[in-house]
Design a protein around this motif. Structure first.
Motif, PDB file in Angstrom:
ATOM      1  N   TYR A 518       0.999  -1.316  -0.048  1.00  0.00           N
ATOM      2  CA  TYR A 518      -0.258   0.210  -0.216  1.00  0.00           C
ATOM      3  C   TYR A 518       1.316   1.079   0.105  1.00  0.00           C
ATOM      4  O   TYR A 518       2.109   1.588   0.737  1.00  0.00           O
ATOM      5  CB  TYR A 518      -1.099   0.302   1.480  1.00  0.00           C
ATOM      6  N   VAL A 519       0.390   2.265   0.055  1.00  0.00           N
ATOM      7  CA  VAL A 519       1.044   3.464  -1.432  1.00  0.00           C
ATOM      8  C   VAL A 519       1.205   4.249   0.698  1.00  0.00           C
ATOM      9  O   VAL A 519       0.217   4.532   1.044  1.00  0.00           O
ATOM     10  CB  VAL A 519       0.525   4.580  -1.728  1.00  0.00           C
ATOM     11  N   GLY A 520       2.372   4.424   0.491  1.00  0.00           N
ATOM     12  CA  GLY A 520       2.703   5.300   2.034  1.00  0.00           C
ATOM     13  C   GLY A 520       3.032   4.543   3.194  1.00  0.00           C
ATOM     14  O   GLY A 520       4.059   4.629   4.027  1.00  0.00           O
ATOM     15  N   GLU A 521       2.752   3.357   3.452  1.00  0.00           N
ATOM     16  CA  GLU A 521       3.172   1.871   4.485  1.00  0.00           C
ATOM     17  C   GLU A 521       4.479   2.296   5.118  1.00  0.00           C
ATOM     18  O   GLU A 521       4.863   1.499   5.726  1.00  0.00           O
ATOM     19  CB  GLU A 521       2.199   1.434   4.438  1.00  0.00           C
ATOM     20  N   THR A 522       5.039   1.720   3.578  1.00  0.00           N
ATOM     21  CA  THR A 522       6.763   1.553   3.350  1.00  0.00           C
ATOM     22  C   THR A 522       6.966   2.152   4.532  1.00  0.00           C
ATOM     23  O   THR A 522       8.109   2.450   5.125  1.00  0.00           O
ATOM     24  CB  THR A 522       7.119   0.907   2.377  1.00  0.00           C
ATOM     25  N   GLU A 523       7.213   3.948   3.507  1.00  0.00           N
ATOM     26  CA  GLU A 523       7.503   5.043   4.474  1.00  0.00           C
ATOM     27  C   GLU A 523       7.510   5.163   6.345  1.00  0.00           C
ATOM     28  O   GLU A 523       7.917   5.029   6.909  1.00  0.00           O
ATOM     29  CB  GLU A 523       7.125   6.420   4.258  1.00  0.00           C
ATOM     30  N   LYS A 524       6.211   4.792   5.956  1.00  0.00           N
ATOM     31  CA  LYS A 524       5.688   4.925   8.167  1.00  0.00           C
ATOM     32  C   LYS A 524       7.079   3.705   8.368  1.00  0.00           C
ATOM     33  O   LYS A 524       6.532   3.641  10.069  1.00  0.00           O
ATOM     34  CB  LYS A 524       4.291   4.406   7.852  1.00  0.00           C
ATOM     35  N   ASN A 525       6.841   2.170   7.954  1.00  0.00           N
ATOM     36  CA  ASN A 525       7.067   1.507   8.391  1.00  0.00           C
ATOM     37  C   ASN A 525       9.129   2.206   8.806  1.00  0.00           C
ATOM     38  O   ASN A 525       9.011   1.622  10.329  1.00  0.00           O
ATOM     39  CB  ASN A 525       7.397  -0.421   8.090  1.00  0.00           C
ATOM     40  N   LEU A 526       8.933   2.283   8.000  1.00  0.00           N
ATOM     41  CA  LEU A 526      10.722   3.041   8.309  1.00  0.00           C
ATOM     42  C   LEU A 526      10.752   3.915   9.139  1.00  0.00           C
ATOM     43  O   LEU A 526      11.647   4.170   9.805  1.00  0.00           O
ATOM     44  CB  LEU A 526      11.114   3.242   6.823  1.00  0.00           C
ATOM     45  N   GLU A 527       9.952   4.993   8.989  1.00  0.00           N
ATOM     46  CA  GLU A 527       9.868   6.324   9.930  1.00  0.00           C
ATOM     47  C   GLU A 527       9.514   5.821  11.627  1.00  0.00           C
ATOM     48  O   GLU A 527      10.443   6.124  12.377  1.00  0.00           O
ATOM     49  CB  GLU A 527       7.971   6.872   9.891  1.00  0.00           C
ATOM     50  N   ARG A 528       9.324   4.298  11.899  1.00  0.00           N
ATOM     51  CA  ARG A 528       8.440   3.634  13.017  1.00  0.00           C
ATOM     52  C   ARG A 528      10.154   3.233  13.953  1.00  0.00           C
ATOM     53  O   ARG A 528      10.129   3.459  14.919  1.00  0.00           O
ATOM     54  CB  ARG A 528       7.813   2.944  12.816  1.00  0.00           C
ATOM     55  N   ILE A 529      11.000   2.709  13.038  1.00  0.00           N
ATOM     56  CA  ILE A 529      12.062   2.033  13.189  1.00  0.00           C
ATOM     57  C   ILE A 529      13.107   2.884  13.107  1.00  0.00           C
ATOM     58  O   ILE A 529      13.995   2.852  14.633  1.00  0.00           O
ATOM     59  CB  ILE A 529      12.291   0.848  11.724  1.00  0.00           C
TER      60      ILE A 529
END
Length: 698
Positions: A518-529
């Motif tokens: 899903y668009v944008g979810e990869t960035e959110k996952n990386l930001e959390r890390i």
């Protein structure tokens, strides 16, 4: 509020009792008037409430239970006003009651109402008096109507009634509580909170309501210069935001500035405040505590509430006391009606870090730091706040006592690692390093590059901070490297060795699991890390890096466009990261050139040559595993082109086979284990490789 110029507790109590004596005279006159105008003093049901005889008896107990003469034998009740004026100042300064009037903006009527509500907490006879005057034995606190009447004010006076409204100073500041809110306004009971009563009597014990939200932020010498900030706070600036990086000294600098400005420090843990069942009530109690004690608020970390609880921030920024916010996120103008003064807090630099740790260690009662322990060197890779440095010293001292009492470098490192937040454990796998440089088998150049990487991590504060060798661009003080090589060539083990050398934990993240369709979810996952990693002193290892750090391609469809967005985001986020990040990939050619340019080091891990494989065979079989005399390790090293990870797997398989056979590892056992590893890899068992041992294959 209390300050060094205020009177001692005895003088303060004398002044308070003088004012309470004047209230007692009003109550006496009100009781006498009530008795004279009682239409039915012979009522047979008066036993359900206080009788005239009981009230008369209580009034006659002044000598035993009434307020004592606050000055002496002279004067009496008629001279109360003169005594109040005499006790209200002098060389020692105003009393707490007078200071309360000034600090909270109370009018004379406010003060009289406060005293009327206060006296039942000073003398329990007044419960009976107020029950009598309320004509209800169960209502032993003064009502609003009774308080106004005792002050000689008409209950219909709009101005007087307004002084008891919810937004008026008495109630808004938490000095007075109105109870029974379902009753008509005039019949609502008034009560002074216990904390206010205790303060007026000279007790500054903190309100128990705040036990779960108060934080021990304290000033620290030698960390930043608080003079300018203290001057701003003393000049009346109500709100300051101290932004900081990992290891910043924001709370310590704020505490030092407030103390230099002549105020006490009331620390607030925003994460705990957000978890409070009624945070708005907690904020009111915090503000009252700060105003009673002449303190300023130091609130941290802002990151804990900035996203989920912006309304809580608006409450804190609207307080009438100096407030300093500390956090790592940019300030949002919607959080306050008054723009804050924006200041960047310094880090705790390595030299100050070691000195602060040594001082905290001495305060634990463990004696001087041993000469063999160098806190400056050991703590150089760690980015710690002053509070974390003190916690690390205490943890090291406790661990040393457990191990016999002698402090070692390992104790210092363990104490520093104990300050890590636990959030990253939910997003990555934590590995406590157990290997050393002696366990690595690599070419000399790769080995030298790994040593250089540890040097970068250890001295980044000096090079990038003091010497400013990476100016501008919003780049952090992080160190990043790429480990490229086939599977099993030692990339993860090398990261573990680096973590062990620096005294840090290793956190491994499989980037293949981060990618989301899903668009944008990869960035959110990386930001959390990255956000969680910012609160941890550790080595962050991104495995399968080519899964997301691949080459940016020409945009032919939507998939290409979003893939490029993910890569661009990662490029930017890696540059602003302050930690030590290692990226591991099996396919170096797949990585974008713009990305590799931003790396500090690129280390290639080749497949080991025969001499290195021989060393690996010996180390993987270990010194304790029984070996048969027919083991031909030089043959294995020369003929089987395997990576270190494969050799270790073969050694473990051979050990299991030997344990099952009840004997030592033989050449037949080892050849069998090699065959099993070839099957896993999908490789053919060629006679040219196995040579004379081909007949041992099953």
């Amino acid at each position: 509020m209390t300050s060094p110029g205020r009177p001692d507790d005895d003088l303060n109590l004398r002044h308070l009792l003088a004012r309470a004596t004047a209230v007692e005279q009003r109550v006496r006159r009100a009781v006498e008037a009530r008795q004279r105008t009682d239409p039915d003093p012979e009522d047979a049901f008066r036993g359900l409430y206080l009788t005239d005889e009981n009230i008369a008896r209580l009034l006659n107990e002044e000598g035993a239970r009434g307020f004592p003469d606050p000055v002496g034998e002279e004067g009496g009740a008629a001279g109360a006003s003169d005594r109040v004026a005499r006790d209200d100042g002098g060389a020692a300064g105003p009393s707490r009651l007078t200071a309360l009037e000034s600090d909270f903006g109370l009018t004379p009527l406010d003060t009289e109402i406060l005293l009327i509500a206060l006296v039942p907490d000073l003398d329990d006879r007044f419960e009976a008096f107020y029950g009598y005057l309320n004509d209800d034995v169960t209502r032993r606190r003064p009502s609003i109507g009774l308080a106004l009447g005792l002050c000689g004010v008409s209950p219909a006076d709009a101005v007087a009634r307004g002084r008891l409204a919810a937004a008026a100073p008495l109630r808004d500041a938490g000095l007075l509580l109105a109870e029974d809110l379902d009753r008509p306004f005039l019949s609502r009971a008034l009560r002074v909170p216990d904390r206010v009563t205790a303060h007026l009597l000279g007790d500054d014990t903190r309100d128990p309501r705040l036990a779960d939200v108060v934080a021990p932020w304290a000033s620290v010498a030698g960390v930043g210069d608080p003079a300018a900030l203290a001057r701003i706070l003393a000049g009346g600036v109500p709100l300051v935001y101290l932004s900081e990086d990992q290891g910043g000294a924001g709370t310590a600098l704020a505490a030092s500035a407030l103390e230099r400005a002549g105020r006490r420090v009331l620390g607030v843990d925003l994460a705990r405040l957000a978890a409070d069942p009624v945070p708005a009530d907690a904020v009111r109690a915090l503000v009252r505590e700060a105003r009673l004690t002449g303190a300023g608020l130091v609130c941290a970390p802002l990151d804990a509430v900035s996203r989920e609880h912006p309304s809580l921030l608006r409450l804190l920024t609207a307080t009438p006391v100096p407030t300093v916010m500390v956090g790592r996120v940019p300030w949002d103008a919607s959080w306050s009606t008054v723009p804050p003064l924006l200041v960047h807090a310094p880090r705790v630099e390595p030299s100050a870090r070691g000195a602060l740790w040594s001082e905290a260690y001495r305060r634990t009662g463990s004696g001087a730091v041993p000469a063999a322990v160098d806190p400056d060197h050991l703590l150089a890779p760690f980015l710690l706040t002053p509070e974390q440095v003190r916690g690390a010293a205490l943890s090291a001292a406790q661990t040393a006592r457990l191990d016999g009492g002698t402090l070692t470098p390992d104790h210092v490192r363990q104490g520093a690692r104990a300050q890590n937040a636990a959030g990253l454990d939910r997003l990555a796998r934590r590995i406590e390093p157990t290997v050393t440089w002696d366990d690595l088998v690599l070419p000399p150049d790769a080995h030298a590059q790994l040593r250089e990487l540890t040097a970068r991590a250890r001295h980044r504060d000096r090079v990038l901070g003091e010497w400013a060798m990476r100016p501008g661009g919003g780049r952090g003080r992080g160190v990043s490297a790429l480990f490229a090589g086939d599977s099993g060539t030692g990339k993860t083990m090398s990261a573990e060795v680096i973590a062990a050398d620096l005294g840090l934990d290793l956190y491994t993240v499989d980037l293949a699991t981060v990618i989301d369709k899903y668009v944008g979810e990869t960035e959110k996952n990386l930001e959390r890390i990255f956000t969680e990693a910012a609160g941890v002193n550790g080595v962050l290892l991104f495995d399968e890096a080519d899964a997301i750090f691949g080459k940016r391609s020409d945009v032919k469809d939507a998939h290409d466009r979003y893939a490029n967005v993910e890569s661009a985001y990662l490029l930017q986020r890696m540059e602003s990261f302050d930690g030590l990040a290692i990226l591991a990939t099996n396919l170096r050619a797949n990585l974008d050139d713009a990305f590799t340019r931003r790396l500090d080091l690129v280390v290639d891990f080749p497949v080991p040559d025969p001499p290195q494989r021989l060393l690996l065979w010996n180390r993987c079989l270990g010194p304790t595993l029984p070996r048969a005399a027919d083991l031909d390790l030089p043959f294995c090293a020369e003929n089987f082109e395997l990576a270190g990870g494969n050799i270790r797997s073969i050694a473990v398989t051979a050990a299991y086979l030997a344990a099952e056979a009840g004997g030592a590892v033989t050449m037949a056992t080892l050849i069998h284990a090699v065959q099993r590893e070839y099957q896993k890899l999908g490789r053919l068992t060629l006679a040219s490789e196995f040579g004379p041992y081909l007949t041992m294959l099953s």
